[in-house]
Enzyme design. Sequence first.
Site, PDB file in Angstrom:
ATOM      1  N   GLY A 131       0.884  -1.136   0.000  1.00 46.44           N
ATOM      2  CA  GLY A 131       0.000   0.000   0.000  1.00 46.44           C
ATOM      3  C   GLY A 131       0.935   1.202   0.000  1.00 46.44           C
ATOM      4  O   GLY A 131       2.101   1.075   0.367  1.00 46.44           O
ATOM      5  N   CYS A 168       4.994  -5.094  -2.813  1.00 48.22           N
ATOM      6  CA  CYS A 168       4.445  -3.872  -3.382  1.00 48.22           C
ATOM      7  C   CYS A 168       5.303  -2.659  -2.988  1.00 48.22           C
ATOM      8  O   CYS A 168       6.441  -2.551  -3.390  1.00 48.22           O
ATOM      9  CB  CYS A 168       2.990  -3.729  -2.958  1.00 48.22           C
ATOM     10  SG  CYS A 168       2.057  -2.455  -3.815  1.00 48.22           S
ATOM     11  N   HIS A 169       4.776  -1.747  -2.184  1.00 46.13           N
ATOM     12  CA  HIS A 169       5.547  -0.601  -1.690  1.00 46.13           C
ATOM     13  C   HIS A 169       6.299  -0.939  -0.393  1.00 46.13           C
ATOM     14  O   HIS A 169       7.058  -0.122   0.111  1.00 46.13           O
ATOM     15  CB  HIS A 169       4.637   0.610  -1.445  1.00 46.13           C
ATOM     16  CG  HIS A 169       4.181   1.285  -2.699  1.00 46.13           C
ATOM     17  ND1 HIS A 169       3.229   0.742  -3.527  1.00 46.13           N
ATOM     18  CD2 HIS A 169       4.548   2.457  -3.263  1.00 46.13           C
ATOM     19  CE1 HIS A 169       3.024   1.557  -4.556  1.00 46.13           C
ATOM     20  NE2 HIS A 169       3.819   2.608  -4.419  1.00 46.13           N
ATOM     21  N   GLY A 170       6.085  -2.131   0.162  1.00 46.08           N
ATOM     22  CA  GLY A 170       6.763  -2.566   1.383  1.00 46.08           C
ATOM     23  C   GLY A 170       8.284  -2.490   1.306  1.00 46.08           C
ATOM     24  O   GLY A 170       8.934  -2.173   2.301  1.00 46.08           O
ATOM     25  N   TRP A 197      10.075  -0.221   0.329  1.00 45.38           N
ATOM     26  CA  TRP A 197      10.526   1.094   0.790  1.00 45.38           C
ATOM     27  C   TRP A 197      11.132   0.971   2.186  1.00 45.38           C
ATOM     28  O   TRP A 197      12.114   1.623   2.523  1.00 45.38           O
ATOM     29  CB  TRP A 197       9.334   2.044   0.890  1.00 45.38           C
ATOM     30  CG  TRP A 197       9.196   3.062  -0.179  1.00 45.38           C
ATOM     31  CD1 TRP A 197      10.130   3.477  -1.087  1.00 45.38           C
ATOM     32  CD2 TRP A 197       8.013   3.829  -0.428  1.00 45.38           C
ATOM     33  NE1 TRP A 197       9.588   4.452  -1.885  1.00 45.38           N
ATOM     34  CE2 TRP A 197       8.298   4.691  -1.506  1.00 45.38           C
ATOM     35  CE3 TRP A 197       6.750   3.882   0.148  1.00 45.38           C
ATOM     36  CZ2 TRP A 197       7.362   5.590  -2.010  1.00 45.38           C
ATOM     37  CZ3 TRP A 197       5.826   4.762  -0.351  1.00 45.38           C
ATOM     38  CH2 TRP A 197       6.132   5.607  -1.423  1.00 45.38           C
TER      39      TRP A 197
END
Length: 177
Positions: free
Chosen positions: A78, A109-111, A113
């Site tokens: 997310g 996904c955006h994890g 980051w």
Amino acid sequence: MTNAKRIAILATDGYEQSELMDPRETLKKAGYDVDVISLKSGQIRGWKGKDWGDSVDVDVELSKASAKDYAALVLPGGVINPDKLRMEQAAVAFIKEFDQAGKPLAAICHGPWLLAEAGAAKGREMTSWASIRTDLENAGAKWKDAEVVVDGHVITSRKPDDIPAFTQAVIKAVGKA
């Protein structure tokens, strides 16, 4: 139950609903105890599609969690969730504990980051949601477009469609650890 059968999921408000709920359910069916860990007690709310989704109970407040109590850490994506968590020193420190211990560290996904923020991306082959490719490369990762990439104890995936492969990679890694 021993920590060999406990898996942590670190999330906060704005987690991608499917990326927390689906792995948690699959891991539980595989016989693991799964704790949702967050910055606060109570509940955190997911993001589904273009709006807020369902809430999930927080099992352990981050201030009371330790990597030594878990076999692996899962980081759902997310956009909101990892962006909030990477600004929290305690969350970044928790991720670093898993990385330094060589325990399975899985982000989707955006994890990833969060892996970049924790210094766990440097020198690793990884994947992610395409929009953060440059962020990962700037953090020293070699980015690859694949449903799941395993580099040592770090597991990454791109998107919700990759959840089955992602979760199976976590199960395999925990079994080897």
